[in-house]
Design a protein around this motif. Structure first.
Motif, mmCIF file in Angstrom:
data_model
loop_
_atom_site.group_PDB
_atom_site.id
_atom_site.type_symbol
_atom_site.label_atom_id
_atom_site.label_comp_id
_atom_site.label_asym_id
_atom_site.label_seq_id
_atom_site.Cartn_x
_atom_site.Cartn_y
_atom_site.Cartn_z
ATOM 1 N N GLY A 149 0.772 -1.238 0.000
ATOM 2 C CA GLY A 149 0.000 0.000 0.000
ATOM 3 C C GLY A 149 0.797 1.277 0.000
ATOM 4 N N PHE A 150 2.069 1.215 -0.384
ATOM 5 C CA PHE A 150 2.881 2.423 -0.486
ATOM 6 C C PHE A 150 2.635 3.105 -1.832
ATOM 7 C CE2 PHE A 150 4.936 0.349 2.956
ATOM 8 C CZ PHE A 150 5.759 1.254 3.604
ATOM 9 N N ILE A 151 2.775 4.430 -1.840
ATOM 10 C CA ILE A 151 2.680 5.229 -3.066
ATOM 11 C C ILE A 151 4.090 5.674 -3.467
ATOM 12 C CG2 ILE A 151 1.840 7.406 -4.057
ATOM 13 C CD1 ILE A 151 -0.376 5.435 -3.672
ATOM 14 N N LEU A 187 13.119 14.662 3.289
ATOM 15 C CA LEU A 187 12.267 15.742 3.781
ATOM 16 C C LEU A 187 11.004 15.862 2.938
ATOM 17 C CD1 LEU A 187 14.878 18.512 4.695
ATOM 18 C CD2 LEU A 187 14.170 16.493 5.991
ATOM 19 N N TYR A 188 11.151 15.732 1.626
ATOM 20 C CA TYR A 188 9.990 15.799 0.737
ATOM 21 C C TYR A 188 9.074 14.598 0.955
ATOM 22 C CZ TYR A 188 12.936 19.279 -1.509
ATOM 23 O OH TYR A 188 13.739 20.372 -1.756
ATOM 24 N N LEU A 189 9.671 13.458 1.241
ATOM 25 C CA LEU A 189 8.874 12.252 1.478
ATOM 26 C C LEU A 189 8.088 12.352 2.780
ATOM 27 C CD1 LEU A 189 11.451 9.603 0.310
ATOM 28 C CD2 LEU A 189 9.249 10.056 -0.757
ATOM 29 N N GLU A 190 8.655 13.030 3.777
ATOM 30 C CA GLU A 190 7.901 13.250 5.012
ATOM 31 C C GLU A 190 6.643 14.059 4.720
ATOM 32 O OE1 GLU A 190 9.851 14.153 8.796
ATOM 33 O OE2 GLU A 190 11.772 13.949 7.727
ATOM 34 N N ALA A 191 6.785 15.079 3.873
ATOM 35 C CA ALA A 191 5.611 15.862 3.492
ATOM 36 C C ALA A 191 4.603 14.989 2.752
ATOM 37 C CB ALA A 191 6.034 17.046 2.618
ATOM 38 N N ALA A 192 5.097 14.121 1.867
ATOM 39 C CA ALA A 192 4.203 13.245 1.102
ATOM 40 C C ALA A 192 3.523 12.222 1.997
ATOM 41 C CB ALA A 192 4.993 12.544 -0.002
ATOM 42 N N ALA A 193 4.216 11.773 3.044
ATOM 43 C CA ALA A 193 3.624 10.793 3.956
ATOM 44 C C ALA A 193 2.424 11.378 4.691
ATOM 45 C CB ALA A 193 4.671 10.301 4.951
ATOM 46 N N ALA A 195 0.363 13.233 3.324
ATOM 47 C CA ALA A 195 -0.722 13.238 2.338
ATOM 48 C C ALA A 195 -1.222 11.835 2.022
ATOM 49 C CB ALA A 195 -0.253 13.917 1.052
ATOM 50 N N PHE A 196 -0.293 10.852 1.972
ATOM 51 C CA PHE A 196 -0.654 9.517 1.491
ATOM 52 C C PHE A 196 -0.479 8.410 2.528
ATOM 53 C CE2 PHE A 196 0.673 11.948 -2.268
ATOM 54 C CZ PHE A 196 -0.486 11.848 -3.029
ATOM 55 N N GLY A 197 0.105 8.724 3.670
ATOM 56 C CA GLY A 197 0.292 7.709 4.709
ATOM 57 C C GLY A 197 1.589 6.956 4.582
ATOM 58 N N LYS A 198 1.757 6.197 3.484
ATOM 59 C CA LYS A 198 2.986 5.433 3.261
ATOM 60 C C LYS A 198 3.487 5.705 1.842
ATOM 61 C CE LYS A 198 1.205 1.387 4.305
ATOM 62 N NZ LYS A 198 1.104 -0.070 4.612
ATOM 63 N N VAL A 199 4.725 6.172 1.739
ATOM 64 C CA VAL A 199 5.286 6.523 0.440
ATOM 65 C C VAL A 199 6.712 5.980 0.343
ATOM 66 C CG1 VAL A 199 3.895 8.619 0.232
ATOM 67 C CG2 VAL A 199 6.178 8.750 1.279
ATOM 68 N N GLU A 224 13.968 4.962 -0.425
ATOM 69 C CA GLU A 224 13.600 5.646 0.810
ATOM 70 C C GLU A 224 12.092 5.586 1.043
ATOM 71 O OE1 GLU A 224 16.167 9.359 1.628
ATOM 72 O OE2 GLU A 224 15.896 9.363 -0.552
ATOM 73 N N PRO A 225 11.625 4.872 2.062
ATOM 74 C CA PRO A 225 10.221 4.929 2.458
ATOM 75 C C PRO A 225 10.039 5.898 3.640
ATOM 76 C CG PRO A 225 11.170 2.729 2.754
ATOM 77 C CD PRO A 225 12.272 3.713 2.654
ATOM 78 N N GLU A 226 8.852 6.478 3.722
ATOM 79 C CA GLU A 226 8.417 7.240 4.896
ATOM 80 C C GLU A 226 7.015 6.776 5.245
ATOM 81 O OE1 GLU A 226 9.872 9.485 6.948
ATOM 82 O OE2 GLU A 226 11.782 9.306 5.879
ATOM 83 N N MET A 227 6.761 6.586 6.552
ATOM 84 C CA MET A 227 5.524 5.949 6.985
ATOM 85 C C MET A 227 4.882 6.738 8.123
ATOM 86 S SD MET A 227 7.300 2.194 6.984
ATOM 87 C CE MET A 227 8.788 2.949 7.684
ATOM 88 N N ALA A 228 3.706 7.297 7.855
ATOM 89 C CA ALA A 228 2.946 7.991 8.893
ATOM 90 C C ALA A 228 2.382 6.983 9.882
ATOM 91 C CB ALA A 228 1.815 8.799 8.261
ATOM 92 N N ASN A 229 2.366 7.386 11.156
ATOM 93 C CA ASN A 229 1.843 6.553 12.243
ATOM 94 C C ASN A 229 2.627 5.262 12.441
ATOM 95 O OD1 ASN A 229 -0.516 8.219 13.064
ATOM 96 N ND2 ASN A 229 -1.190 7.793 10.962
#
Length: 432
Positions: A149-151, A187-193, A195-199, A224-229
């Motif tokens: 489920g990553f974008i 840093l950009y991926l944190e912003a995207a996370a 928006a989309f949760g997992k990127v 590089e993945p970034e994952m909200a929560n």
């Protein structure tokens, strides 16, 4: 008559086919010649019988130069002696492009010579195998993250700010503004996370560091993945599952390449076993000191000999967790159980290949983040957009980065990381 690659040979046994290939070597005796060929996918053998192809074609075969490109017609035969399992009984040969005095011969060449001829070295069996493994890691990466489920997000390569300061960045001008080649899309991926949760991203990164070690490139690809929560421990679970997944897929899909590189598959199998061990930075320092390392103390970063020794105590990749905050970037979250440290980890590969992943839980408190940026001597105005992440509905989040070329070197079992990058010729000239 179908035109095929040798990977399709199993579907054409005893059938006439056409194949485009390059000649890598040849030998002949009397009325039979053996061509060692490659078609861009596999290495295989072509058998030429004089009484079948005639005098003219047989004479042509005897004078084919290394790397001559040819079009062959013939019949696919089973050959249990070859790793591919098939060979081509040649009926006709057409020369497409002649090759004379090819500089990379079957004899041994030094690494510097081969790197200066990187554009041709890619044709060799070893390099072919390494690139197959590299390609499989990339393919498996997309499968792993897409299935979870990553974008996929593509951060900019030209940036106005840096996750880790600007001391190791290539500087350029973006019209009238300062800009840098990206050292990370984090840093950009944190912003995207947010928006989309997992990127995740997978692209080129740059380090303006004149390193002379076998482990470093100034241009490499990073996943590089970034994952909200996701907290720190949850991120470690993703990391080990991901690495075990790509090792499994390399074993399952790159058997011929691993055989060419003489890589022990049984060793790789151990790296699929989870969970990977975890050792704290503090315990790792104590281990080193107990074993006679007098060049390091608490608060120092590890060098290659230190990482290699620590990793040698385990049979799988390991996590070294919770480094001192003084030697880590501004965005890492303080470890509540030991405020001297941060919630981070480096994954260290076995066999002396060093760090392959670095990650952390990210600080999500606006005031703390603002204070950190100032303490690290960074331009607060340049990071205002990044502060918006913690200003507007932030959540705990974690991420990491994996260097592709170093992982390719590890799984391939090769010595020089430069062999894993498709065209590092300039790097070789600048930093041998």
């Amino acid at each position: 008559m179908d035109t095929i690659t040798m990977r399709q040979a199993g579907d054409y046994v005893d059938k006439q086919v056409k194949i485009h290939a390059w000649v890598t070597n040849k030998r002949s005796s009397g009325k039979i010649a053996f061509l060692q060929l490659r078609d861009g996918h596999e290495y295989f053998q072509g058998v030429v019988l004089k009484n079948q192809v005639g005098e003219e074609t047989f004479e042509l075969v005897k004078h084919l130069g290394q790397e001559t490109s040819v079009e062959l017609t013939g019949v696919i035969q089973i050959d249990d002696r070859s790793s591919l399992g098939y060979e081509l009984l040649v009926e006709s040969i057409k020369v497409i492009g002649e090759s004379h005095e090819y500089p990379i011969t079957p004899k041994d060449h030094g690494t510097d010579f081969l790197m200066d001829h990187r554009h041709l070295w890619l044709r060799s069996s070893k390099q072919h195998a390494i690139m197959q493994i590299r390609n499989e890691i990339i393919r498996a990466t997309y499968e792993f993250y897409n299935d979870r489920g990553f974008i996929k997000v593509d951060p900019p390569i030209l940036t106005g700010s840096s996750p880790e300061g600007t001391t190791e960045l290539f500087h350029t001008k973006y019209f009238d503004e300062d800009a840098f080649l990206s050292q990370s899309g984090q840093l950009y991926l944190e912003a995207a996370a947010m928006a989309f949760g997992k990127v995740f991203s997978f692209g080129p990164t740059f380090r303006a560091e004149k390193s002379k070690t076998r482990r470093h490139l100034i241009e490499f690809w990073m996943m590089e993945p970034e994952m909200a929560n996701y907290n720190h421990e949850e991120s470690l679970k993703v990391q080990e599952e991901y690495v075990a997944f790509i090792v499994r897929n390399v074993i399952d899909h790159c058997g011929s390449a691993l055989s060419t590189l003489e890589r022990d598959v049984a060793t790789l199998e151990e790296y699929t076993k989870l969970p990977y061990p975890r050792v704290s930075y503090t315990d790792a320092i104590a281990l080193l000191i107990e074993n006679g390392f007098d060049d390091i103390e608490w608060g120092d970063d590890f060098g290659s000999p230190h990482e290699t020794f620590i990793a040698s105590k385990y049979d799988r990749p390991i996590f070294i967790v919770n480094y001192p905050k003084a030697i880590k970037p501004f965005y890492m979250k303080i470890n509540p159980e030991d405020p001297r440290t941060v919630l981070c980890a480096d994954m260290i590969a076995p066999e002396g290949y060093g760090e392959i992943i670095g990650g952390s839980e990210r600080e999500n408190d606006y005031e703390i983040m603002k204070e950190n940026i100032t303490k690290f001597g960074l331009d607060l105005d340049a990071y205002q957009w990044y502060l918006d992440i913690s200003r507007y509905g932030s959540v705990p989040h974690s991420g990491f980065g994996m260097g592709l070329e170093r992982v390719v070197a590890w799984l391939s079992g090769i010595e020089h990381i430069r062999e894993t990058a498709p065209f590092p010729r300039l790097l070789n000239r600048l930093y041998p």
